[in-house]
Scaffold this active site. Structure first.
Site, PDB file in Angstrom:
ATOM      1  CD  GLU A  75      93.492  37.901   8.682  1.00 52.94           C
ATOM      2  OE1 GLU A  75      93.753  39.109   8.540  1.00 52.94           O
ATOM      3  OE2 GLU A  75      93.435  37.104   7.714  1.00 52.94           O
ATOM      4  CB  CYS A  76      88.568  33.546  10.041  1.00 51.88           C
ATOM      5  SG  CYS A  76      86.912  32.896   9.692  1.00 51.88           S
ATOM      6  N   GLY A  77      89.649  31.356  11.447  1.00 45.87           N
ATOM      7  CA  GLY A  77      89.970  30.070  12.043  1.00 45.87           C
ATOM      8  C   GLY A  77      90.968  30.198  13.173  1.00 45.87           C
TER       9      GLY A  77
END
Length: 452
Positions: free
Chosen positions: A337-339
């Site tokens: 997720e994201c990072g």
């Protein structure tokens, strides 16, 4: 079940000093011997890091948009187990919620959460520039939605003894007790960056010193007994405590590696609790330090964080990057997720990353922020095609391409239908943050995939 004492700290708007006041309050209550459970309204990961330092206890999020309104009271019950008092920090202004929601109380707002948990509200007000007109402000917030019990005010950034006297008189005329008056102090702020505060885990010893300073000031300027007494006036909390074991069934004992450390600190505590309830053995891995995945790893979770701040150090750990690329290449389940998405790509701001996805990422000047009602675009280790979720985006990076040939999500944005994220073999990678308590079936599905 024992009713947890609880109180919500809100504000007229952002920037009033809620985080400083609540962090100091948590530390002051703990210092005097109270067992205090910290909570944060909304999806934010950063404030809870400071709450955890101050309270010495896991901080949890209460977000009706991500988990549903019916789970808010059970999640508070769960997070407050064994505590003497639960302290909830609001988000933005008291009545600021999801834009476009038609409910009487804006959905996901601090007011909405206060109603769901039947808790009194203390309004934190930045006193700079305030005088007798404070009475009108407080009267407005008390009367705007009477079902939200605004029961006290905490004055922040008070300039002098005379200033405090005038403000207390104004609050009294509005019918609200003043629970404390925090003086102006420039050394109580913690550093910020492109997405807000520097995370507590990154800030290290300086974060601890900042929390101690906040605690000292609040201890000397806030009536802790009055706060505790107000928390005892909270009503009955509906429903039993949230129980991860009731959400998923044990399926086996696969090892699931979960990334952490300074670069990957954005994760909800309920994710690990649900993984363990589903039978997984959770093993932490720090991509800044560890050169191998834990022995026997069958699945990998890469949460969000600030890998863009650590790109060179992440890139320098060639051994782990190569192992993760090979691990993902086997089709093993990977949730990023994201990072985590940035780390799995080929490069981040020109620094080589894992290369598990054909994507390059870089910082931009644009902030992407907001809730999304998303539909799973295809089958993955986490979601069946067509599954619906509510998630949240919060980033200043962008990827090229913006989504894979097989995207993770569809949703409708202001400009029309959007595709986002990547499903590639066993990898599900996306900018979208989801809350596991709102999607326990996805965790169970992930563990089942690990057992293959």
């Amino acid at each position: 079940m024992v009713k947890p004492d609880r109180v919500v700290f809100a504000a007229p708007g952002s920037g009033e000093g809620k985080t400083t006041a609540v962090t100091g309050l948590l530390g002051a209550l703990k210092r005097r011997g109270d067992r205090v459970a910290p909570f944060k309204v909304g999806p934010d990961y950063i404030d809870p890091g400071y709450h955890r330092l101050a309270a010495g206890r896991t901080a949890r999020n209460l977000d009706p948009v991500l988990v549903g309104a019916d789970r808010i009271a059970p999640l508070l019950h769960h997070g407050a187990a064994g505590a003497d008092i639960a302290v909830v920090e609001g988000v933005m202004g008291l009545f600021d919620g999801r834009i476009g929601a038609q409910e009487d109380l804006p959905y996901g707002s601090t007011a909405h959460v206060a109603e769901l948990i039947d808790a009194p509200v203390v309004l934190v007000v930045d006193a700079r520039g305030q005088s007798q007109s404070l009475a009108a402000l407080l009267h407005g917030f008390r009367s705007y939605r009477p079902q939200v019990r605004v029961a006290g005010v905490l004055l922040n950034r008070v300039g002098s003894a005379r200033h405090e006297e005038v403000l207390r008189s104004a609050a009294e005329s509005a019918g609200l007790p003043v629970l404390g008056a925090i003086p102006r102090a420039v050394d109580l702020e913690v550093p910020s960056r492109h997405l807000g505060l520097v995370t507590a885990v990154e800030h290290g010893a300086e974060a601890l010193r900042a929390v101690e300073a906040m605690t000292d000031v609040v201890e000397g300027s806030v009536d802790l007994d009055a706060v505790a007494a107000l928390a005892r006036t909270a009503g009955e909390l509906p429903g039993p405590a949230w129980d991860p074991a009731a959400e998923v069934r044990p399926q086996g004992r696969p090892v699931v590696a979960v990334a952490g450390g300074h670069a990957f600190s954005f994760g909800y505590a309920e994710y690990v609790e649900l993984l363990e309830a589903a039978g997984a053995e959770v093993a932490l891995v720090d991509p800044l330090r560890d050169e191998r995945l834990p022995r026997g790893t069958a699945g990998l979770v890469l949460p969000g964080g600030f890998p863009e701040q650590h790109a060179s150090a992440l890139s320098a750990n060639t051994a782990l990057r190569n192992e993760i690329r090979g691990f993902a290449g086997t089709g093993a389940p990977v949730h990023a997720e994201c990072g985590g998405l940035l780390y799995l790509g080929e490069e981040l701001d020109g620094e080589p990353m894992c290369g598990a996805l054909p994507v390059r990422a870089a910082m931009t000047s644009k902030l992407t922020l907001g809730y999304r009602d998303a539909v799973a675009a295809t089958e993955s280790p986490l979601f069946a095609e067509g599954s619906r979720v509510s998630g949240h985006e919060f980033h200043r990076t962008a990827t090229e391409p913006g989504h894979g040939e097989v995207p993770a999500w569809f949703w409708r944005g202001p400009s029309g239908p959007q595709r986002e994220g990547f499903v590639h073999g066993g990898v599900h990678a996306s900018y979208l943050h989801t809350h596991p308590a709102g999607n326990p079936d996805a965790v169970a599905r992930f563990v089942a995939r690990c057992l293959r």
